[in-house]
Design an enzyme around this catalytic site. Structure first.
Site, PDB file in Angstrom:
ATOM      1  N   CYS A 179      -2.248   8.843   3.009  1.00 31.53           N
ATOM      2  CA  CYS A 179      -1.992   8.304   1.664  1.00 31.53           C
ATOM      3  C   CYS A 179      -3.111   8.663   0.693  1.00 31.53           C
ATOM      4  CB  CYS A 179      -1.821   6.803   1.747  1.00 31.53           C
ATOM      5  SG  CYS A 179      -3.212   5.961   2.503  1.00 31.53           S
ATOM      6  N   GLU A 182       0.885  -1.175   0.000  1.00 30.58           N
ATOM      7  CA  GLU A 182       0.000   0.000   0.000  1.00 30.58           C
ATOM      8  C   GLU A 182       0.917   1.217   0.000  1.00 30.58           C
ATOM      9  OE1 GLU A 182      -3.161  -0.462  -0.196  1.00 30.58           O
ATOM     10  OE2 GLU A 182      -3.354  -2.549   0.413  1.00 30.58           O
TER      11      GLU A 182
END
Ligand code: NAD
Length: 538
Positions: free
Chosen positions: A309, A275
């Site tokens: 993110c 990720e």
């Protein structure tokens, strides 16, 4: 006490006066810190001290793990995993539901620790126990759906019985970042445990305490003691030691580190999910509700001071509404309150470190030097705390500026005007990342149709990132350089299992029978294939 935002807004509540410093009354007890750090498997005798970004004061001395400690963590985890894999699924789910309650009951303590370690605003820290409770409940309630033995079509109807088992991988290594220190340390581990694995976790060095509290809560909820091991140390050493021993790696962090990890996993032929970073776009279409879009854009850009993110760093706004939207967005941003306190009410907190602050300053200064305009923000705020930076909106950003295509990971967004939607989508898709996008429009169907052309793993319509991130049933992750694999949903738990097919054959065999020649067998099988197709069989 108030510090005026040079850009015009009331950015208030610095910790300048210790007598009225709300952080002063919440000092972490040394015994409390010691009880957390004692969970780290570390015998090297070395420690690294960490300071709070809120006020620069020392927080903890973190014991450092050696390679031998990591080996020991794996040995313990393997032993625990062997017993855990035989524990009935309903029992595992019940422990997850207890974790759900514990996290909600102890949320004040969890949030305090997160704020101390990361410097983020309390409301952004709240997202972390919230996300863990959602994840725990979701996987507990859907355990059978993901993990039960599944019947599949056998090759010979009625005579070949096929079942697929979900076998745990073994010991999963989880390497997590500092930006959401509680949830990133824990959320990917919950499906790993539910699927029958053990975990060796290496949280980021800056935010070990939140991750250690997560480990304590797992044990209190009822997970076996050695099932979740925590080690500490530099990523390049301790992370590498983990990859050398793990059966699977779950990594969250930067794209650069993700590539190193992927290469190391490839050498051992173990799977990994990555990720990674993003340069996420938000599109405001001409039919957007501008108030809602401006409110959402603030959350999209400045949650956790942009150290998220899935937060937005590029905004494309339709020509027809550009001026009206920008006016609203700038006004809302100027009105944000910043503060180094543990209280609710701040709209934004601090960046986590000098390194983060340096990156943000460099990106903004570079853009301004090359001709970008600052619509609001653009200044560090040492009067509030060592690493504060104002929420910043830039206009006129061009490709030669660093912040055009590189992830800033801070409270900085660049606004661009667009004339037609196809062009906006093409610009949103430019660059190497593909993590998260957001589209504002009052026509949901049209926005969903546009979403299919956006090359991001998640697209939120009329919301910043929360709609996808909190919908745990749906996969979350990045396309292109933003990652490999997905967290959440069935993909988020199946990555921690090997699928194993078990076929039981009755009466006939896959070879000539009853004195049949090979040629006759070939003919019979050919006829069979034709018949099966005619009957519509898959
Ligand atoms: P980072 O890659 O520097 O560090 C992340 C983790 O990896 C830390 O625990 C670190 O110690 C470890 N590490 C560093 N080098 C390593 C190595 N060689 N081998 C093994 N482990 C190593 O990332 P960061 O700066 O801490 O985090 C910010 C980045 O993470 C941003 O790019 C952000 O977009 C990304 N991120 C992505 C997601 C997502 O879900 N896609 C979530 C949060 C953060």
């Amino acid at each position: 006490m108030s510090a005026q935002n040079p850009a015009g807004g009331p950015l208030v509540d610095g910790p300048a006066d210790p007598e009225h410093d709300p952080t002063a009354s919440y000092a972490l007890e040394p015994e409390y810190v010691e009880s957390l750090t004692s969970r780290i498997l570390a015998t090297s005798g070395e420690t690294v001290s960490v300071r709070s970004p809120l006020n620069g004061q020392p927080l903890a001395h973190i014991p450092q793990s050696s390679d031998a400690d990591v080996a020991q963590a794996f040995a313990r985890a393997e032993r625990a995993q062997a017993a855990w894999a035989r524990t009935p699924l309903d029992e595992r789910s019940a422990i997850l539901l207890r974790l759900h309650d514990l996290v909600l009951d102890r949320q004040d303590e969890i949030i305090d620790l997160i704020v101390w370690e990361s410097g983020k605003a309390r409301k952004h820290a709240f997202d972390e126990p919230l996300h863990i409770a959602l994840t725990a409940r979701y996987y507990a309630r859907t355990a059978h759906q993901h993990l039960d033995i599944r019947r599949k079509l056998g090759v010979v109807p009625g005579l070949t019985r096929v079942e697929v088992n979900r076998v745990p991988k073994g010991v999963v290594g989880i390497i997590s970042p500092w930006n959401y220190p509680f949830t990133m340390a824990l959320c990917d581990g919950l499906p790993a445990l539910l699927a029958g694995n053990a975990v060796v976790a290496k949280p980021d060095a800056q935010t070990m305490l939140s991750a250690l509290l997560a480990a304590e809560l797992l044990e209190q909820a009822g997970f076996p003691k050695d099932l979740w091991q925590v080690v500490a140390g530099p990523g390049s050493q301790v992370g590498t030691s983990i990859i050398q021993r793990a059966d699977y790696i779950c990594f969250t962090g930067s794209t650069a580190t993700g590539k190193i990890i992927a290469r190391q996993c490839a050498d051992r032929l173990i799977g990994c999910s990555l990720e990674l970073g993003g340069k996420n776009p938000i599109l405001v279409l001409r039919d957007a509700d501008l108030e809602k879009a401006a409110e959402g854009a603030v959350r999209a850009s400045f949650s956790n001071a942009g150290q998220l993110c899935v937060s937005m760093e590029r905004m494309f706004v339709a020509d027809q509404v550009y001026d009206r939207f920008v006016e609203r967005f700038v006004a809302r941003t100027k009105a944000m309150t910043l503060g180094a306190t543990l209280d609710w009410g701040n709209d934004m907190g601090s960046l986590i470190s000098q390194e983060q602050l340096d990156t943000v300053v460099a990106h903004v200064d570079d853009a301004v030097a090359k001709g970008a305009r600052v619509l609001t923000g653009g200044q560090a705020r040492p009067d509030l705390g060592p690493f504060f930076y104002e929420p910043t909106i830039l206009e006129g950003v061009t490709p030669e500026m660093t912040c055009f295509g590189h992830e800033t990971f801070g409270p900085v967004i660049s606004i661009y005007r667009f004339h037609d939607e196809a062009d906006a989508v093409a610009r949103a898709n430019a660059g190497e990342y593909g993590l998260n996008a957001s589209i504002y429009s009052q026509d949901g169907a049209r926005a969903r149709a546009i979403a299919r052309y956006v090359r991001c793993g998640t697209v939120n319509i009329n919301e910043a990132f929360g709609a996808t991130f909190a919908s745990i049933d749906s996969p979350m992750g990045g396309m292109r350089q933003s990652g490999l694999g997905r967290r959440q949903g069935s993909e988020g738990i199946h990555r921690y299992t090997e699928s194993q097919s078990v076929a039981t054959q009755r009466l006939i065999r896959f070879a000539p029978m009853l004195g049949m020649s090979d040629e006759a067998y070939g003919k019979m099988m050919t006829a069979n294939l034709r018949l099966m197709k005619k009957l519509g069989r898959a």
